[in-house]
Design an enzyme around this catalytic site. Structure first.
Site, PDB file in Angstrom:
ATOM      1  N   SER A  84     -15.629  74.888 -34.938  1.00 48.63           N
ATOM      2  CA  SER A  84     -16.711  73.676 -35.254  1.00 48.63           C
ATOM      3  C   SER A  84     -16.057  72.665 -36.066  1.00 48.63           C
ATOM      4  CB  SER A  84     -17.854  74.442 -35.953  1.00 48.63           C
ATOM      5  OG  SER A  84     -18.539  75.390 -35.189  1.00 48.63           O
TER       6      SER A  84
HETATM    7  N1  SAH Z   1     -17.318  80.347 -36.144  1.00 43.60           N
HETATM    8  C1  SAH Z   1     -16.168  79.825 -35.196  1.00 43.60           C
HETATM    9  C2  SAH Z   1     -16.856  79.084 -34.186  1.00 43.60           C
HETATM   10  C3  SAH Z   1     -17.363  79.872 -33.003  1.00 43.60           C
HETATM   11  S1  SAH Z   1     -17.515  79.565 -31.563  1.00 43.60           S
HETATM   12  C4  SAH Z   1     -15.289  79.395 -36.291  1.00 43.60           C
HETATM   13  O1  SAH Z   1     -15.454  79.040 -37.248  1.00 43.60           O
HETATM   14  O2  SAH Z   1     -14.218  79.316 -35.322  1.00 43.60           O
HETATM   15  C5  SAH Z   1     -18.695  80.849 -31.010  1.00 43.60           C
HETATM   16  C6  SAH Z   1     -17.925  82.011 -30.723  1.00 43.60           C
HETATM   17  O3  SAH Z   1     -19.026  83.039 -30.614  1.00 43.60           O
HETATM   18  C7  SAH Z   1     -16.938  82.254 -29.664  1.00 43.60           C
HETATM   19  O4  SAH Z   1     -15.978  82.691 -30.052  1.00 43.60           O
HETATM   20  C8  SAH Z   1     -17.942  83.168 -28.830  1.00 43.60           C
HETATM   21  O5  SAH Z   1     -16.969  84.118 -28.102  1.00 43.60           O
HETATM   22  C9  SAH Z   1     -18.573  83.977 -29.701  1.00 43.60           C
HETATM   23  N2  SAH Z   1     -19.756  84.592 -29.249  1.00 43.60           N
HETATM   24  C10 SAH Z   1     -20.756  83.995 -28.064  1.00 43.60           C
HETATM   25  N3  SAH Z   1     -21.708  85.094 -27.775  1.00 43.60           N
HETATM   26  C11 SAH Z   1     -21.559  85.932 -28.791  1.00 43.60           C
HETATM   27  C12 SAH Z   1     -22.200  87.145 -29.058  1.00 43.60           C
HETATM   28  N4  SAH Z   1     -23.017  87.747 -28.081  1.00 43.60           N
HETATM   29  N5  SAH Z   1     -21.651  88.115 -30.033  1.00 43.60           N
HETATM   30  C13 SAH Z   1     -20.408  87.762 -30.699  1.00 43.60           C
HETATM   31  N6  SAH Z   1     -19.982  86.661 -30.611  1.00 43.60           N
HETATM   32  C14 SAH Z   1     -20.421  85.854 -29.491  1.00 43.60           C
END
Ligand code: SAH
Length: 238
Positions: A84
């Protein structure tokens, strides 16, 4: 006299090799990021600002994008996912109103950057990532940087982490159409949950658990428009 001079020379060589410049050439960029993108836009929680100053964001970004780590936008981290924008990380962290003894759950570890920011402030952070390669990489970076209080698990975050519940704060960093009920159920009394809700149109929503006469009630506050990658897995079957 000679041995002393040699010693001094050896010391100087060693100091140059591991010198301050070498340690973190990104300090100035990170300071500018905090001032211009975060403080100047109204994030004022001192713990959040200190955490954003402390975490080496470039370590969580793939090497080919490291030179853009402190820029004002999200970046690709592989597997069609993104880290993000710094401002959004700061806003979401501030919304959680964290204490140093809080226990926090994150859904969507991604790069591990948000988890590190949480780990700077709170006591324990539990983070779940559905894409194994991302979860494993994030866990390795966090371990390398010494974030012993951040625990990463690979799996679907839909059901939360029941064996570690309740949590004082929960942050969801992938967008579900609606917040999964199991996550609300794992909030401690007074707990805060922040989540980007929606598909084509997403809103950052803050839930706060309050105690009603018949059990917990969840105050729901939509705050601002955002754009996150979709939450996948179980949530799509509900
Ligand atoms: N917080 C992260 C950014 C996340 S992007 C950072 O600081 O880099 C969102 C993430 O959520 C992705 O890696 C995606 O694979 C994950 N995601 C999507 N659906 C999910 C689920 N049901 N459970 C766990 N992770 C999930």
């Amino acid at each position: 006299m000679k041995p002393l001079i040699l010693c001094l020379a050896a010391f100087l060589v060693a100091a140059a090799a591991s010198g301050d410049d070498d340690e973190d050439p990104h300090t100035a960029a990170r300071e500018a990021m905090v001032q211009q993108q975060i403080e100047d836009r109204g994030v004022h929680d001192p713990a959040v600002l200190a955490a954003m100053r402390a975490v080496p964001r470039h370590r969580f970004v793939p090497e080919e994008h490291a030179h853009r780590s402190y820029d004002d936008h999200p970046l690709p981290i592989g597997e069609h996912q993104t880290i993000s924008q710094p401002y959004i990380v700061a806003v979401m962290t501030q919304l959680l109103r964290l204490d140093s003894d809080d226990r926090v759950l994150e859904i969507g570890t991604g790069s591990g950057y948000q988890a590190a920011v949480l780990g700077e402030i709170a006591a324990e952070v539990y983070s779940i990532e559905i894409v194994p390669s991302l979860g494993l990489r994030a866990a390795a970076v966090l371990r390398d940087l010494g974030y012993d209080n951040v625990h990463v698990r690979v799996g679907d975050g839909y059901a939360g982490w029941p064996t570690r519940a309740p949590f004082d704060a929960i942050i969801v960093t992938a967008a579900p159409p609606q917040v999964p009920q199991p996550l609300l159920d794992q909030l401690a009394p007074g707990g805060r949950l922040v989540v980007p809700e929606g598909d084509a149109i997403q809103q950052l929503v803050l839930y706060t658990r309050q105690e009603g006469p018949d059990g917990p009630v969840f105050d729901r506050k939509p705050l601002l428009g955002v754009r996150f990658v979709p939450m996948t897995g179980e949530v799509r079957r509900h």
